[in-house]
Enzyme design. Structure first.
Site, PDB file in Angstrom:
ATOM      1  N   GLY A  12       0.777  -1.227   0.000  1.00 18.29           N
ATOM      2  CA  GLY A  12       0.000   0.000   0.000  1.00 18.29           C
ATOM      3  C   GLY A  12       0.809   1.277   0.000  1.00 18.29           C
ATOM      4  CB  ILE A  13       4.326   2.097  -0.084  1.00 15.34           C
ATOM      5  CG1 ILE A  13       4.978   1.203  -1.130  1.00 15.34           C
ATOM      6  CG2 ILE A  13       4.378   1.482   1.288  1.00 15.34           C
ATOM      7  CD1 ILE A  13       6.466   1.041  -0.910  1.00 15.34           C
ATOM      8  N   GLY A  14       2.277   2.642  -2.835  1.00 14.66           N
ATOM      9  CA  GLY A  14       2.232   3.361  -4.098  1.00 14.66           C
ATOM     10  C   GLY A  14       2.992   2.713  -5.231  1.00 14.66           C
ATOM     11  CE  LYS A  32       0.196  -7.273  -7.820  1.00 15.76           C
ATOM     12  NZ  LYS A  32       0.650  -6.239  -6.893  1.00 15.76           N
ATOM     13  CD  GLU A  94       2.483  -3.176  -8.557  1.00 17.26           C
ATOM     14  OE1 GLU A  94       2.069  -2.906  -7.411  1.00 17.26           O
ATOM     15  OE2 GLU A  94       1.888  -2.822  -9.598  1.00 17.26           O
ATOM     16  N   GLY A  95       5.784  -6.608  -8.071  1.00 19.41           N
ATOM     17  CA  GLY A  95       5.601  -7.626  -7.051  1.00 19.41           C
ATOM     18  C   GLY A  95       4.370  -7.331  -6.205  1.00 19.41           C
ATOM     19  CB  VAL A 180      -0.833  12.236  -8.440  1.00 23.57           C
ATOM     20  CG1 VAL A 180      -1.515  12.830  -9.671  1.00 23.57           C
ATOM     21  CG2 VAL A 180       0.679  12.176  -8.639  1.00 23.57           C
TER      22      VAL A 180
END
Length: 202
Positions: A12-14, A32, A94-95, A180
């Site tokens: 959840g960090i972006g 993914k 993406e992990g 953003v």
């Protein structure tokens, strides 16, 4: 060639938003390998909406929103790590969660990254606690001989934290993606362009 794995210091960090911004800026396909949780918009769907690039289908789409190893067990799915090897060519992979999240009971994401030998971009928060989390993540990757391309910070600027992480780890700072809002494709592209050098990702 733009070919990277995007991982992070936590969930959840972006990572997905940064992946979308990088994919859009470079026109690179996104993948993914394992998606856990299907009730809300998935990471692949977010990237497709924000980046407008080709998105490869996930190798595994797990219903349960949890760490892949648990989600797979609950869903009755056996994850074959051979199916998770990135295909050749330009790609942003993406992990899930942080670098040490288990994919199966026997394999961590960081161990997959070591097998793949694709340069890794570490996404880190700028909020309190990020120094410890970031240095631990980088150390864990280095111990497994994972190639690290650099670290990306996400959030409000905290210059000292960002600098000390880069200085202590010896990993270069690639830039910082601010929050953003509203999160549109155009606003995300502008934020990436203002805060990163595209040459660092070619």
């Amino acid at each position: 060639m733009t070919r990277f794995v995007v991982t992070g210091t936590d969930t959840g960090i972006g990572k997905t938003i940064f992946s979308a911004s990088l994919a859009r800026a470079t026109g690179t396909p996104y993948w993914k390998p394992v998606q856990s949780g299907l009730e809300e918009e998935t990471d692949s769907e977010i990237v497709a909406r924000l980046a407008g690039v080709p998105v490869r289908p996930e190798a595994y789409r797990l219903v349960t929103p949890a760490s892949p190893h648990i989600a797979a067990e609950i869903d009755g799915v056996a994850i074959d790590i051979e199916r998770l090897t990135p295909p050749p060519g330009e790609l942003i992979v993406e992990g899930a969660g942080g670098a040490l999240v288990p994919v199966t009971r026997r394999t961590l994401y960081a161990e997959l990254f070591a097998r793949w030998q694709v340069p890794v971009i570490v996404c880190a928060r700028t909020s309190l606690g990020t120094i410890n989390h970031s240095l631990l993540t980088i150390e864990a990757l280095k111990r497994r001989d994972v190639p690290i391309h650099g670290v990306v910070f996400i959030g409000d600027a905290v210059e000292d934290s960002e600098a000390i992480i880069a200085d202590v780890s010896g990993v270069r700072r690639l830039g910082r993606l601010p929050v953003v809002a509203p999160l549109t494709s155009e606003n995300l592209a502008a934020a990436f362009g203002a805060n990163f050098d595209i040459a660092d990702f070619r």
